[in-house]
Enzyme design. Structure first.
Site, short mmCIF file in Angstrom:
data_model
loop_
_atom_site.label_atom_id
_atom_site.label_comp_id
_atom_site.label_asym_id
_atom_site.label_seq_id
_atom_site.Cartn_x
_atom_site.Cartn_y
_atom_site.Cartn_z
N SER A 107 11.79 0.97 9.83
CA SER A 107 11.78 2.48 9.82
C SER A 107 11.94 2.74 8.04
O SER A 107 12.91 2.30 7.39
CB SER A 107 12.94 2.94 10.44
OG SER A 107 12.75 4.44 10.36
N GLY A 108 10.74 3.42 7.63
CA GLY A 108 11.10 4.16 6.23
C GLY A 108 10.19 3.23 5.34
O GLY A 108 10.38 3.45 4.01
N THR B 265 3.62 4.43 8.86
CA THR B 265 2.66 5.62 9.32
C THR B 265 1.85 5.86 8.19
O THR B 265 0.64 6.06 8.29
CB THR B 265 3.59 6.68 9.55
OG1 THR B 265 4.44 6.25 10.71
CG2 THR B 265 2.84 7.80 10.17
N ASN C 36 14.57 7.25 7.38
CA ASN C 36 13.38 7.87 7.18
C ASN C 36 13.06 9.44 7.65
O ASN C 36 13.65 9.76 8.75
CB ASN C 36 12.30 6.93 7.85
CG ASN C 36 10.84 7.47 7.69
OD1 ASN C 36 10.64 8.30 6.85
ND2 ASN C 36 9.94 6.81 8.29
N SER D 79 10.43 9.34 10.95
CA SER D 79 10.20 7.91 11.42
C SER D 79 9.64 7.97 12.41
O SER D 79 9.73 9.08 13.62
CB SER D 79 11.74 7.54 11.71
OG SER D 79 11.85 6.28 12.52
N SER D 80 8.59 7.14 12.93
CA SER D 80 7.88 6.97 14.16
C SER D 80 8.84 6.42 15.19
O SER D 80 9.20 5.48 15.25
CB SER D 80 6.68 6.26 14.13
OG SER D 80 5.80 6.78 13.29
N GLY E 53 9.45 -2.01 13.22
CA GLY E 53 9.78 -3.33 12.87
C GLY E 53 11.11 -3.88 13.32
O GLY E 53 11.67 -3.49 14.23
N GLU F 51 14.78 -4.72 13.86
CA GLU F 51 15.90 -3.74 13.60
C GLU F 51 17.30 -4.50 13.93
O GLU F 51 17.51 -5.41 14.93
CB GLU F 51 15.66 -2.60 14.56
CG GLU F 51 14.75 -1.48 14.41
CD GLU F 51 14.80 -0.32 15.17
OE1 GLU F 51 15.52 -0.18 16.00
OE2 GLU F 51 13.86 0.61 14.78
#
Length: 1139
Positions: A110-111, A115, A160, A163-164, A390, A392
């Protein structure tokens, strides 16, 4: 960029190493250092073969312009410096030119910029593919689907700001030309637990904040919401606002994007109502209430939020209130109702909120797919873009991190397999011997998680379905029993004794050795999150709502379709969807983008080595480089290789006339490169060690320096020679010009002397001639002067004589005029005297007659003389008024508005009353001439005026057209005799109309018959009846306000005629048809009057779908008529020419 600035290879002007395969020596430190060096120079993209590493710069870079798109368009992958556009172009050209379906896998934590990377890929493909109105519309819809999904699926996290919180896979479909036709989106594992609880420093999904910040006051009032975030329990307050993010502007962007994608206004309103309902649901609080049986029952404290939520969703308040207090369990034919305590009620509330939001999100994805899907059924080429979470590793890892990491394990497995397969295929294609490569195969980890018998997910499902007491601790005990001996599984209570003293491993946790490192999972919540249960009472309560969207989201609540089977677990569903994704990816040619986050501060110019190193490890980038370098590290086509290094050999410089492969062989032989360092493929040269490549580059650099020196020497010699020749040529030119100038000067002096002599001679001759002419002129002037004086004297004498004669004549005229005047004045005086005498006699006679009359009639005119004179005068005036009115009477036409002018002011009231009486009498006389048929026609015209005047733009043009009724002569035309015999009642109207097809907006001609009981549509050519509708089944008619002839016949729901849906027709005699329909309904006592709806936008039911018919002003492309066109599955747009 000019031609001199374009790079011809990624090896030119490299900052660090552009392709990690070429790094030497290869180690984790050199790998990280190369990334740092490129990052510090804003080179955020690096290759590992065909894999792109993307570093998030946390700032805007000028590398995504239209010029950059054109620079990378149709270029070889290694021809320019590393860029995401190079990978997108390679994938698009392979799809377009080689008919290979592509997929682009974007991974990272994330970040890291996943996206944004997917947006850059889609924008590049949209820029380089074809153009056109339909193509641009498809591209715009595909691009605008992102803001909608980001609003509902993204949130701010500590890592992020956007973040998605779900995985997204989009298949973009292309035609044979490479133009986009549409797309299909798949979503994976929305983090719905975020709806009810967010970690500190994070916030809920964007749409909640955007709605409260950007919606109008009227919209919020309808949704029963307040702008204050603090009034909603589901919204965290510590990070409600995000720096640099305007929620109000984002809300407007989302509304616009939903409109472009194809959402109807009522659908958008329904979505916002569900979002508002989730916020209201979070405000429900419960209190315990003791019952007589000793059990506690939950009750809602404040029912105001419950009431507002029920009003939004159209649910009876008592039904939902009971669902939060009781739970019904069904087993076979028995039902058992139990009370819910406060903790269970809060669990039910949160479960409903999570299910409501996650199902709404799934419905949004399906609705977007419905709008952007390809309309054609022909074969399509597909490019998939996977933007998924991704790997984690948090301090506290739970069920979500477990299945996310499982998905990444599967992606790593397929990545290694496809990378090796691609390498092997290229070796075989080029005729190079393939040797097996040793690498870590993570299939054992995937099997540990997904094995159908002893896998962790299978045991979790088994534990969830097991009768009896099921807790997270029993699940952990089962793992300790089954997986204790597995080399990648660790637990404190496992049978392996070496972990008994491992104090870093708590009792309620287990650890898995993933390919990216060890991850510690806390089992708390695993069972509940895997069950993901929603009480059946709540599902049935939702299904009872009057809200159309709620019924779609909770189909299991239908009492008629009760399913006693336990719903599928979250783990099972995710495993199935991941399996489907893997199968889909294996059918496509993969392209990889590995995203890396340089720091945790979301700041530019900061590179944290430890963080980057951690990501490099769990992304398996070093493993990827080793796999790529296991055989030959570098390969290049013969032509560009020879072109680049041909200056290193005299035989190949400057031009090689033979085949490129032979030139490369001569080149390498001349350079004495060891044979084991390279291999010849069919179209490429393969170099084993990067040192060999760098040796060639160093030789090339030295050779280029020598060539540069040689070029400088030759250039300087040429420049000096050119300068000398120019000086020599200039000297010759200067000498020639000087000699020419001297001769010209001498010639000009001689010429000027000759001109002076000639001028003196010509002057003397001219002066002599002038003197002679002047003497001659003076002689002529003297003669003329003497003659003029003589003629003047003669003229004056004659003038004097004439004046004397004129004076004599004038004296005679004056004397005669004076005499005539005197005579006239005398005659006038006599006439005036006689006139005065006559007037005096007349006046005296008039006075005498008056005196005589007064004396004679004095006895009759005493006190009432004035009144009688007044009455006499008034009578005379009235008589004169009526006689004059008789002569000036207007015509007998009722539309003639003229009337004689009023002669006297006191007659004003009577004058107007006579006008009114005359008009009424005239109208009565006019009506007495009408036949019954004509009266009915005028009554229909009057009804049409009441219905359409000032409401429908087509009405004024119909006023002058008589209503004939039968326009096809159905009783006389032999073609329609059979059709006429099928109709039982008298035909009131027969005309040809157009029936509009919803699929393409085109019309088909139909015979329209109207009787007192039904209407019939028949084929114009054959006369065959296509549809017969009783007027009792007709509920309303919809038309627009413009000058078109479209009208919709809406049928009652549930009627037999409504099976195929409503009718959308078009006719030039729309006014007459609808007027007759309305009059028939008004005259019948058996049915209600037919409603006429006049609006520029209305809904028409076609079978199971509702389609919006929208009328817009404008000029169609072909002709000046009305044009109807289908915009999408839910919209027909009618373009009406402006008057």
């Amino acid at each position: 960029m000019s031609k001199m600035e374009v790079k011809t290879s990624l090896l030119d002007n490299m900052i660090g190493v552009g392709d990690m395969v070429l790094i030497e020596p290869l180690s984790e430190d050199t790998f990280i250092e190369n990334l740092r060096k490129r990052f510090e120079h804003n080179e955020i993209y690096t290759y590992i073969g065909s894999v792109v590493i993307s570093m998030n710069p946390y700032k805007s870079l000028p590398i995504y312009t239209a010029e950059k798109v054109e620079e990378y368009r149709n270029r070889n992958f290694y021809e320019l410096s590393p860029h995401i556009y190079a990978l997108a172009d390679e994938a698009y050209r392979s799809l377009r030119d080689q008919d290979k379906d592509q997929c682009i896998l974007i991974t990272g934590e994330s970040g890291a910029g996943k996206t944004e990377a997917s947006k850059f890929v889609m924008s590049y493909v949209a820029a380089v593919c074809g153009k056109g109105q339909e193509v641009n519309k498809v591209k715009e819809q595909l691009l605008q689907s992102n803001p909608v999904l980001e609003a509902f699926g993204n949130a701010k996290t500590v890592r992020n700001d956007n973040s998605s919180r779900f995985g997204k896979y989009m298949d973009i479909e292309f035609d044979f030309k490479g133009d986009p036709l549409g797309g299909v989106i798949s979503n994976y594992l929305l983090e719905k637990s975020r709806v009810v609880k967010q970690p500190r420093g994070e916030r809920n999904f964007h749409i909640f904040y955007q709605l409260l910040s950007g919606a109008s006051d009227d919209t919020l009032k309808k949704l029963k919401l307040d702008r204050d975030f603090s009034k909603y329990n589901y919204l965290s307050l510590d990070s409600a606002t995000v720096n640099g993010l305007d929620d109000a502007a984002c809300f407007r962007t989302v509304r616009n994007a939903m409109q472009i994608v194809g959402f109807m206004e009522d659908e958008v309103q329904s979505v916002l109502e569900l979002v508002a309902a989730v916020l209201k649901l979070g405000n429900l609080e419960f209190k315990p209430e003791s019952r007589c049986n000793g059990f506690d029952e939950s009750r809602i404290k404040d029912k105001n939020d419950l009431k507002e939520m029920c009003e939004l969703l159209g649910i009876e308040q008592s039904v939902l209130e009971r669902a939060f207090s009781f739970r019904t369990v069904e087993a076979k034919m028995e039902k058992v109702s139990t009370t819910l305590n406060v903790a269970q009620a809060y669990y039910a509330r949160d479960a409903l909120a999570k299910n409501l939001y996650s199902r709404l999100f799934s419905w949004l994805v399906n609705r977007i797919n419905e709008s952007i899907k390809a309309q054609t059924k022909s074969r399509k080429k597909v490019m998939g873009v996977l933007d998924i979470y991704g790997f984690e590793i948090f301090e506290d890892n739970s069920f979500e991190q477990f299945i996310i990491n499982y998905c990444n394990e599967k992606l790593q497995q397929i990545f290694i397999e496809l990378t090796l397969r691609e390498e092997q295929e290229e070796y075989i294609r080029e005729g190079i011997e393939w040797t097996n490569i040793e690498y870590f195969n993570n299939a054992i980890i995937c099997d540990l998680i997904e094995n159908n018998k002893n896998g962790i997910l299978a045991m979790l499902d088994e534990e969830c379905l097991r009768p009896g007491t099921v807790t997270d601790e029993t699940f952990l005990d089962k793992l300790n029993t089954v997986c204790a001996e597995h080399q990648h599984f660790e637990s404190r209570q496992s049978k392996n004794s070496k972990f008994l003293t491992d104090h870093s491993l708590p009792h309620n946790c287990f650890r898995i050795q993933h390919y990216a490192g060890k991850v510690l999972y806390r089992v708390e919540g695993f069972v509940d999150k895997n069950n993901d249960l929603l009480y059946r009472d709540l599902s049935q309560a939702m299904y009872k709502a009057n809200h159309s969207l709620i019924k779609i989201l909770f189909p299991e609540g239908n009492p008629a379709k009760v399913n006693l089977k336990r719903p599928l677990t979250a783990g099972f569903q995710f495993r199935a969807s991941v399996g489907t994704l893997m199968k889909n990816l294996l059918t496509k040619n993969p392209n990889y983008i590995r995203c890396i986050k340089p720091n945790d501060k979301k700041a530019a110019h900061i590179f944290t080595d430890s963080l980057v190193c951690h990501q490099v490890r769990y992304l398996g980038l070093m493993e990827n480089v080793r796999v790529r370098r296991a055989g030959y590290a570098f390969r290049q086509a013969y032509e560009p290789c020879l072109e680049r290094y041909k200056m290193l050999c005299k035989q190949t410089w400057p031009h090689w006339k033979g085949p490129a492969r032979e030139g490369v062989e001569v080149l390498l032989k001349n350079l004495q490169v060891p044979a084991e360092e390279f291999a010849y493929g069919r179209s490429k040269i393969f170099i084993r060690n990067p040192r060999t490549l760098f040796f060639l580059e160093e030789k090339r650099r030295q050779c280029l320096e020598d060539l540069a020196t040689l070029i400088q020497k030759i250039y300087r010699g040429w420049k000096c020679r050119t300068h000398f020749l120019l000086l020599k040529k200039s000297q010759v030119v200067v000498a020639a010009w000087y000699r020419r100038f001297a001769q010209q000067k001498k010639y000009q002096n001689i010429r000027s002397s000759a001109l002076v002599v000639q001028s003196y001679i010509r002057g003397w001759k001219a002066r002599k001639l002038l003197r002679e002419l002047k003497h001659k002129k003076r002689c002529e002037e003297a003669v003329t002067t003497i003659s003029a004086y003589w003629h003047g004297t003669q003229a004056r004498w004659e003038l004097r004589r004439l004046k004397e004669e004129a004076r004599n004549k004038h004296a005679v005229s004056v004397i005669w005029a004076a005499w005539l005047g005197t005579k006239a004045r005398r005659e006038l005086k006599l006439l005036k005297e006689e006139a005065r005498r006559k007037h005096a006699v007349a006046v005296i006679w008039a006075y005498w007659l008056g005196l005589k009359v007064r004396r004679e009639y004095r006895k009759f005119f005493r006190a009432n003389a004035g009144k009688k004179i007044y009455d006499f005068t008034i009578q005379r005036i009235m008589q004169k008024y009526f006689m004059g009115l008789k002569k000036t009477m207007p015509s007998m036409s009722p539309v003639d508005k003229s009337w004689p002018a009023r002669p006297y002011g006191f007659l004003d009231g009577m004058h107007q009353e006579l006008r009114r009486i005359f008009h009424l009498w005239r109208c009565k006389k006019y009506r007495s001439q009408f036949t019954e048929e004509k009266k009915a026609t005028y009554e229909e015209k009057l009804a049409a005026s009441e219905l359409f005047k000032d409401k429908k733009a087509l009405y004024p043009s119909s006023v002058g057209q008589p209503f004939k009724g039968d326009y096809v002569e159905i009783t006389k035309n032999p073609k329609y005799q059979k059709l006429n015999s099928l109709v039982e009642d008298k035909v009131l109207l027969a005309d040809v109309v157009s029936k509009i097809n919803r699929a393409n907006g085109k019309g088909a001609p139909r015979i329209f018959l109207l009787t007192k009981k039904s209407l019939v549509l028949a084929d114009q050519k054959t006369g065959q009846v296509k549809a017969s509708v009783p007027l009792l089944d007709l509920s309303s008619v919809s038309v627009s306000t413009q000058s078109d002839g479209f009208f919709a016949l809406k049928l009652k729901e549930g009627s037999t005629s409504a099976a195929k849906g409503d009718f959308l027709l078009s006719s030039d005699r729309l006014i007459e048809i609808i007027t007759k329909l309305h009059r028939i309904g008004a005259a019948s006592a058996e049915r209600n009057q037919i409603n006429i709806d006049i609006s520029d936008e209305f809904l028409v039911q076609f079978k199971q779908d509702k389609v919006c018919v929208k009328f817009i002003p404008g000029t169609p492309k072909n002709g000046n008529g009305v044009a109807c066109k289908r915009k999408n599955n839910r919209l027909l747009e009618v373009s009406v020419p402006s008057p």
